[in-house]
Structures are given as structure tokens and as C-alpha cells.
Write an enzyme that holds these catalytic residues in place. Structure first.
Site, PDB file in Angstrom:
ATOM      1  N   ASN A  29      11.166  38.556   1.094  1.00 43.86           N
ATOM      2  CA  ASN A  29      11.212  38.807  -0.665  1.00 43.86           C
ATOM      3  C   ASN A  29      11.029  40.436  -0.581  1.00 43.86           C
ATOM      4  OD1 ASN A  29      10.342  35.939  -1.951  1.00 43.86           O
ATOM      5  ND2 ASN A  29       8.382  36.252  -0.865  1.00 43.86           N
TER       6      ASN A  29
ATOM      7  N   HIS B 191       3.122  30.479  -9.998  1.00 42.83           N
ATOM      8  CA  HIS B 191       2.422  29.824  -8.791  1.00 42.83           C
ATOM      9  C   HIS B 191       1.718  29.546  -8.144  1.00 42.83           C
ATOM     10  CE1 HIS B 191       0.892  32.381  -5.494  1.00 42.83           C
ATOM     11  NE2 HIS B 191       2.860  32.074  -4.604  1.00 42.83           N
TER      12      HIS B 191
ATOM     13  N   GLU C   4       5.624  33.334 -15.261  1.00 41.20           N
ATOM     14  CA  GLU C   4       5.881  34.336 -14.181  1.00 41.20           C
ATOM     15  C   GLU C   4       7.111  34.884 -14.583  1.00 41.20           C
ATOM     16  OE1 GLU C   4       6.835  32.791 -10.417  1.00 41.20           O
ATOM     17  OE2 GLU C   4       4.910  31.441 -10.029  1.00 41.20           O
TER      18      GLU C   4
ATOM     19  N   SER D 269       9.928  32.720  -8.657  1.00 37.88           N
ATOM     20  CA  SER D 269       9.721  32.734  -7.048  1.00 37.88           C
ATOM     21  C   SER D 269      10.348  31.267  -6.570  1.00 37.88           C
ATOM     22  CB  SER D 269       8.272  32.057  -6.768  1.00 37.88           C
ATOM     23  OG  SER D 269       7.505  31.100  -7.020  1.00 37.88           O
TER      24      SER D 269
ATOM     25  N   ASP E 295       3.448  37.590 -14.346  1.00 40.30           N
ATOM     26  CA  ASP E 295       3.272  37.152 -12.974  1.00 40.30           C
ATOM     27  C   ASP E 295       4.496  38.067 -13.323  1.00 40.30           C
ATOM     28  OD1 ASP E 295       3.298  37.950 -10.294  1.00 40.30           O
ATOM     29  OD2 ASP E 295       2.477  35.387 -10.565  1.00 40.30           O
TER      30      ASP E 295
ATOM     31  N   HIS F 271       8.235  38.480  -8.786  1.00 41.30           N
ATOM     32  CA  HIS F 271       9.805  38.605  -8.673  1.00 41.30           C
ATOM     33  C   HIS F 271      10.288  39.060  -9.477  1.00 41.30           C
ATOM     34  CE1 HIS F 271       8.851  35.778  -5.115  1.00 41.30           C
ATOM     35  NE2 HIS F 271       8.511  35.836  -5.765  1.00 41.30           N
TER      36      HIS F 271
ATOM     37  N   LYS G 136       5.819  42.300  -2.305  1.00 40.44           N
ATOM     38  CA  LYS G 136       7.147  42.057  -2.070  1.00 40.44           C
ATOM     39  C   LYS G 136       8.307  43.518  -2.483  1.00 40.44           C
ATOM     40  CE  LYS G 136       5.762  37.488  -3.206  1.00 40.44           C
ATOM     41  NZ  LYS G 136       5.273  36.352  -3.837  1.00 40.44           N
TER      42      LYS G 136
HETATM   43  C1  LIG Z   1       3.827  36.006  -4.221  1.00 41.84           C
HETATM   44  C2  LIG Z   1       3.815  35.823  -5.281  1.00 41.84           C
HETATM   45  C3  LIG Z   1       2.194  36.051  -5.416  1.00 41.84           C
HETATM   46  C4  LIG Z   1       1.053  35.916  -4.440  1.00 41.84           C
HETATM   47  O1  LIG Z   1       1.168  37.507  -3.901  1.00 41.84           O
HETATM   48  P1  LIG Z   1       0.967  37.358  -3.069  1.00 41.84           P
HETATM   49  O2  LIG Z   1       0.571  38.724  -2.374  1.00 41.84           O
HETATM   50  O3  LIG Z   1       1.880  36.915  -1.176  1.00 41.84           O
HETATM   51  O4  LIG Z   1      -0.593  36.847  -1.796  1.00 41.84           O
HETATM   52  C5  LIG Z   1       1.905  35.158  -7.003  1.00 41.84           C
HETATM   53  N1  LIG Z   1       2.302  34.820  -7.966  1.00 41.84           N
HETATM   54  C6  LIG Z   1       3.423  34.766  -7.682  1.00 41.84           C
HETATM   55  C7  LIG Z   1       4.235  34.576  -8.756  1.00 41.84           C
HETATM   56  C8  LIG Z   1       4.491  35.428  -6.131  1.00 41.84           C
HETATM   57  O5  LIG Z   1       5.510  34.956  -6.207  1.00 41.84           O
END
Ligand SMILES: *Cc1c(COP(=O)(O)O)cnc(C)c1O
Length: 381
Positions: free
Chosen positions: A48, A134, A182, A186, A211, A214, A245
Site C-alpha cells: 500500500n 476495515h 471508508e 481497501s 477512514d 487508501h 500507506k
Molecule cells: C490499513 C487500514 C487500517 C489500519 O491501519 P494500520 O496503520 O495498518 O494499522 C485502517 N483502516 C483501513 C481502511 C485500512 O486499510
């Protein structure tokens, strides 16, 4: 074998029989478009790290300098033994980048979901979330004790039905409703209808948390994320994301009002009861954000979108809206077989299976990176 291990082996067998057993692959190189496994060089389409910052000299340098100045460890929670400057510099940078009053960082994105959601809602409250959010959000919702309502993916009508129900239920009480989604999903790479969701949450007077794990670094004029691209900055109560990411480092964040951040400092248990992340991570993340906002970041972004366009032309039947390209194969064994074939050709593309996605929705998940060359792309295609 002890009876403990025998019991666990039994459970592992059950996972194996469903073709869902996972293991770790040791990598002996940095994370970039090439990784070394068993002394073999692989072309990496699994990370990512969309802009190629995880192994960028500026981020590495920032980490080294931070270690020299602040050491390797942090000793305790930021509330206990003092809060090191790199975290404050990072949070100031994040707030400016996202255009919010304040920001708070956590050790991971996972810890961010857990801390923020359980700080905001409890068992009297209601949480409505998209079916595909997620795992960290699902876990946080469970931990909060709030009544959980899940709406089908991006289904605004179903969300509105939940909000109507929540309104009658919470009328005249202090209970709150939090909607979580989100911005870019993801495992499917598609976008949430954020504009309509903002309208709905305003209509029903509920809170919205988005969130941007991505989307940060990929969307919008200033590459702040999909919220910026859709002109919704300032209209969303809780903006969340990860530093691991596109930003290229590690950690998670919440951006929003000063009051939100102050409440989290006092109520987010994954922040309070956890040793602060290493200063090196914070320093790298700050430079990652600076870089995203620079002309170099713009260029990386343009390159990435160029790669995405190229991929679209090669796979006209696959819906592609982001750097995440799900090639749905359905059957778990088939997904693994195809991933193994690619692996045999020194190409790393993960097969994503239950419980990451639902059963029967196994897929290859290709992620593109600004650092992939055109030849890399051709090889994969
Ligand atoms: C990767 C991810 C997380 C968690 O983040 P980390 O820093 O990897 O713990 C939370 N929400 C989404 C949508 C993700 O893709």
C-alpha cells in the site's frame, strides 16, 4: 506434543482444510517495487506504499536524524513521561495538511479505530457502518458496546432507514449515532458516496467518521484525500487515516476539531494505555506528508495515476477507480492457484481470502505504485 498444542494443531487443520491457512514470507530487502525472498527478486504488486515513500531517502534520513536527536524508544505513554517534539511536529503538519484544527496520532491505524470509536460512543449509542469497512472499525464497534447496524456496501437507502430508526430510538435521550465509512475501500478500491452521506448525516443530526487510509496522498488538488477532492473538508466530524500507506511510514491519525483531539487524549484507551510510537516513525511520517505536498509529490501522484490508466486499458472489464485493483476469482483455491503461478514467475500479488473478504469473493489484489516502471506493468499484464 502437549494437549494445548494438539488442540491448536486441530484448529489449524480446520483452517488448512478450508484453504485459508496463512503464513509469513520472510523478505530480506526494503519494501519497494522489488523485494527479495529466498534470494529471489520479486516484482512487488502487494504493497500500500502507493507513492513509493516507504524506502525514500528523505524519509529514511528523517528517521535517522530523529533517532540521533531523540533516541530509539519513548519510555512510556505520551501522557506519562512527556510527549516528544516529533509527535507534535507531525500533528501540526497533519492538521495543516488536512485543513483541520487539530490532529492526534496513534501507534497504528488499527489502534486509531479502536481508540477513537470507543472514546466517542458507548453502550447507549448506535454505530452504523458500511458492510465493507476495515476490521479495525468492526472490532472497535464491538468493543464500544454500541448497537451495531450494518448497511449493504454504499447503500444510501439502507443507511437512511437506519438513521430513521436511530432517530426514534434516541429521541429525548443523550444517545448518539456515529456513521462510519471508508472513502476508498481497501479491498475493492471503490469510493463511498461521501457527498450524499454528509447530506444524510446533516439531515438526521448524526456524526460521521471517514477512514481515508487508501485515499490520503492520492486524491484532491492537495492530495489530502477524497474528502478534499469532493469539497467536503470541514463537514466531517472525524477524519481518520494511517501513516503507513501512501505516507510511507507507520502509525495512524485522527484529524478534526480541537475538542475532538482533546477528548481523545483523555478518553482514547489505545492512546492512553500504550507506549508512544518510536520518534523515528513520527519524523518519517512528517517528511512523507511534506513530500506529498511538494512538487515531487505531485509528480509521483501523476505517475501513479498514469500507471492506473494504463492498467485500465489492459483490463477493460475490471472496474478500476483507484490504485487498488481487485481481480475477483471467487473460489479460494483458484485465487491461491493464480497467486502461486504469479509467484513462480517472480511476481508478488496477494490472494485475498476470507476473513479479509467474504467467502467466495476471493481475489487477487493488485496495488500499483508510482515507482513501478512501464516494463513492470507490462510484465504483470
Ligand atoms: C490499513 C487500514 C487500517 C489500519 O491501519 P494500520 O496503520 O495498518 O494499522 C485502517 N483502516 C483501513 C481502511 C485500512 O486499510
Amino acid at each position: 506434543m502437549t494437549s494445548f498444542d494438539a488442540e491448536l494443531e486441530h484448529r489449524l487443520d480446520a483452517i488448512r482444510r478450508q484453504h485459508l491457512l496463512r503464513g509469513l514470507r520472510r523478505v530480506d530487502s526494503p519494501q519497494s517495487t522489488r523485494v527479495t525472498i529466498d534470494s529471489r527478486a520479486f516484482l512487488n504488486f502487494s504493497s500500500n506504499d502507493y507513492l513509493g515513500l516507504a524506502n525514500h531517502p528523505a524519509l529514511k534520513n528523517a528517521a535517522i536524524e530523529a533517532i540521533k536527536k531523540y533516541g530509539a524508544g519513548t519510555g512510556a505513554s505520551r501522557l506519562v513521561c512527556g510527549s516528544l517534539s516529533p509527535f507534535h511536529e507531525l500533528e501540526e503538519t497533519l492538521a495543516v495538511f488536512k485543513g483541520t484544527e487539530a490532529a492526534l496520532t496513534f501507534s497504528t491505524g488499527y489502534a486509531t479505530s479502536l481508540g477513537a470509536i470507543t472514546a466517542l460512543i458507548g453502550k447507549e449509542d448506535i454505530i452504523a457502518m458500511d458492510k465493507l469497512v476495515h476490521a479495525s472499525i468492526v472490532d472497535a464497534a464491538k468493543l464500544s458496546g454500541a448497537k451495531m447496524r450494518i448497511f449493504p456496501h454504499n447503500d444510501l437507502e439502507a443507511l437512511e432507514d437506519i438513521l430513521k430508526w436511530a432517530t426514534t430510538r434516541t429521541k429525548g435521550t443523550a444517545a448518539r449515532t456515529l456513521v462510519v465509512t471508508e472513502s476508498i475501500f481497501s479491498m475493492d478500491g471503490d469510493a463511498a458516496p461521501l457527498k450524499e452521506m454528509v447530506k444524510l448525516k446533516d439531515k438526521y443530526g448524526v456524526w460521521l467518521m471517514v477512514d481515508e487510509a487508501h485515499a490520503t496522498g492520492l486524491y484532491g488538488k492537495k492530495q489530502r484525500g477524497l474528502i478534499e477532492a469532493m469539497g467536503l473538508s470541514g463537514q466531517i466530524e472525524v477524519q481518520m487515516g494511517t501513516l503507513g500507506k501512501a505516507i510511507g511510514a507507520s502509525g495512524g491519525y485522527i484529524c478534526g476539531s480541537r475538542a475532538l483531539v482533546d477528548l481523545l487524549i483523555n478518553r482514547a484507551r489505545s492512546f492512553i494505555f500504550s507506549t508512544a510510537p518510536v520518534p523515528a516513525a513520527a519524523a518519517s511520517a512528517k517528511v512523507g506528508i511534506d513530500l506529498i505536498g511538494s512538487s515531487e509529490g505531485r509528480k509521483l501522484n501523476d505517475t501513479l495515476w498514469g500507471r492506473i490508466e494504463k492498467f485500465k486499458n489492459s483490463f477493460p472489464k475490471t472496474k478500476i477507480a483507484s490504485a487498488i485493483i481487485p481481480i475477483i476469482l471467487g473460489d479460494e483455491t483458484k485465487a491461491i492457484a493464480v497467486a502461486t503461478q504469479l509467484y513462480d514467475k517472480n511476481i508478488l500479488v496477494p490472494a485475498i481470502r476470507y476473513p479479509t473478504v467474504r467467502r467466495g469473493a476471493a481475489r487477487l489484489r493488485v496495488t500499483l505504485n508510482a515507482a513501478h516502471s512501464l516494463q513492470d506493468m507490462e510484465k504483470l499484464v
